[in-house]
Design a protein around this motif. Structure first.
Motif, PDB file in Angstrom:
ATOM      1  N   LYS A  73       0.854  -1.195   0.000  1.00 26.23           N
ATOM      2  CA  LYS A  73       0.000   0.000   0.000  1.00 26.23           C
ATOM      3  C   LYS A  73       0.887   1.242   0.000  1.00 26.23           C
ATOM      4  CE  LYS A  73      -3.890  -2.279   2.281  1.00 26.23           C
ATOM      5  NZ  LYS A  73      -4.783  -2.317   3.446  1.00 26.23           N
ATOM      6  N   GLU A  76      -0.508   4.903   1.237  1.00 23.25           N
ATOM      7  CA  GLU A  76      -1.251   4.980   2.494  1.00 23.25           C
ATOM      8  C   GLU A  76      -0.305   4.989   3.688  1.00 23.25           C
ATOM      9  OE1 GLU A  76      -4.040   1.822   2.839  1.00 23.25           O
ATOM     10  OE2 GLU A  76      -5.193   2.378   1.062  1.00 23.25           O
ATOM     11  N   TYR A  78      -0.303   4.044   8.002  1.00 27.45           N
ATOM     12  CA  TYR A  78      -0.836   2.877   8.717  1.00 27.45           C
ATOM     13  C   TYR A  78      -0.782   3.088  10.223  1.00 27.45           C
ATOM     14  CZ  TYR A  78       4.184   1.652   8.818  1.00 27.45           C
ATOM     15  OH  TYR A  78       5.555   1.670   8.985  1.00 27.45           O
ATOM     16  N   GLU A 115     -11.304  -1.260   5.348  1.00 28.83           N
ATOM     17  CA  GLU A 115     -10.762  -0.163   4.541  1.00 28.83           C
ATOM     18  C   GLU A 115     -11.264   1.213   4.962  1.00 28.83           C
ATOM     19  OE1 GLU A 115     -11.175  -0.641   0.367  1.00 28.83           O
ATOM     20  OE2 GLU A 115      -9.960  -2.459   0.281  1.00 28.83           O
ATOM     21  N   LYS A 121      -5.251   6.997   3.330  1.00 28.75           N
ATOM     22  CA  LYS A 121      -4.646   7.753   2.224  1.00 28.75           C
ATOM     23  C   LYS A 121      -4.318   9.188   2.648  1.00 28.75           C
ATOM     24  CE  LYS A 121      -6.742   5.123  -1.581  1.00 28.75           C
ATOM     25  NZ  LYS A 121      -5.483   4.522  -2.048  1.00 28.75           N
TER      26      LYS A 121
END
Length: 290
Positions: A73, A76, A78, A115, A121
């Motif tokens: 990812k 993004e 985390y 999600e 994001k």
């Protein structure tokens, strides 16, 4: 997990009360105890919260630090969870507390694997190179039953309180990128916590189930269902705990209860957070770190 020893007569008294929708402390099967929620209680964090659910006391601190996005990812940020069960309970000392901490952390990872729970994001600074990593530290100060629910409430409150500095990515003529951090402490981004789930634990006692079980009620329950519910009532994950079994009909009933109770829990929590936010810096600090 901390537990209490009850005689057979005490267990029978609790079970019979639950069957009549009248618990030992006077609550109904779907009633929560009164919880104290306070945010911004730790000064050296990006966001923090403390939740006290009668004898259960939880402190959560969040630190935002720059890191590298994960390969799978790249656009993004985390979250990383760490749980410390340094409770006063002798059962949570050493290996017992360590195993419980790992179990809680794994549960939080599962809850936030959805999600839409947090907009990851928005934590990306520069794809494949830089992102914000939110280190969520959970401290279990005291264990008085229903710790998963209390921790999820504290995590959502701390995320609501989190402020991440705004950054700009500057590129010179040679293509070298530099990150400029804003000096203004009020120039920050806030996380949208509308879709952050809360955990509702439903404990099966006799033929019925209860929410927000006390330690005494947990001692009478052989199986519980942990359900993470969003503010809109959507179930994002489930986990069964305990040695006992649950029949399909009971599971469906518990899911319906979890959705109903979870929506009410989100409404009450958001109301408290908004009221505290509106008070600004003038609000009195009532926590032990105030």
């Amino acid at each position: 997990m901390a537990s209490v020893v009850l005689s057979e007569a005490e267990k029978l008294y609790i079970v019979h009360g639950v069957q009549e929708d009248l618990r030992v402390d006077g609550r109904g099967c779907e009633d929560y105890r009164c919880a104290e929620v306070e945010t911004d209680v730790v000064s050296n964090t990006s966001g923090s919260a403390r939740v006290k659910l009668v004898e259960t006391d939880i402190l959560v601190g969040i630190k935002a630090e720059m890191g590298t996005p994960k390969l799978e990812k790249p656009d993004e940020g985390y979250l990383e969870f760490f749980v410390d069960c340094s409770s006063n309970s002798p059962e949570l000392e050493g290996r017992g507390g360590e195993e419980l901490g790992i179990d809680i952390a794994n549960t939080l990872y599962r809850v936030f694997s959805c999600e839409n729970s947090v907009d990851l994001k928005s934590l990306c600074i520069n794809p494949k190179e830089h992102c914000w990593v939110l280190y969520v530290d959970v401290l279990l100060l005291e264990c008085g039953g229903n710790i998963f629910d209390a921790i999820s409430i504290a995590v959502k409150a701390a995320l609501f309180n989190t402020r991440i500095p705004k950054v700009r990515v500057l590129e010179d003529e040679e293509g070298t990128k530099e990150i400029e951090l804003s000096d203004d402490p009020y120039d920050c981004i806030r996380l949208n916590v509308d879709e952050v789930p809360c955990i509702v634990t439903l404990s099966k006692i006799g033929y019925r189930h209860v929410v927000d079980a006390t330690l005494q009620e947990e001692a009478c329950s052989l199986a519980s269902l942990l359900i993470s519910v969003t503010s809109k009532g959507a179930i994002t994950s489930m986990k069964k705990v305990g040695k006992g079994s649950l029949d399909p009909e009971s599971i469906f009933e518990m899911m319906e209860t979890g959705q109903r109770v979870g929506k009410s829990l989100h409404i009450a929590l958001q109301k408290i957070l908004d009221e505290e936010e509106n008070l600004g810096t003038s609000r009195p600090k009532v926590g032990f770190l105030g």
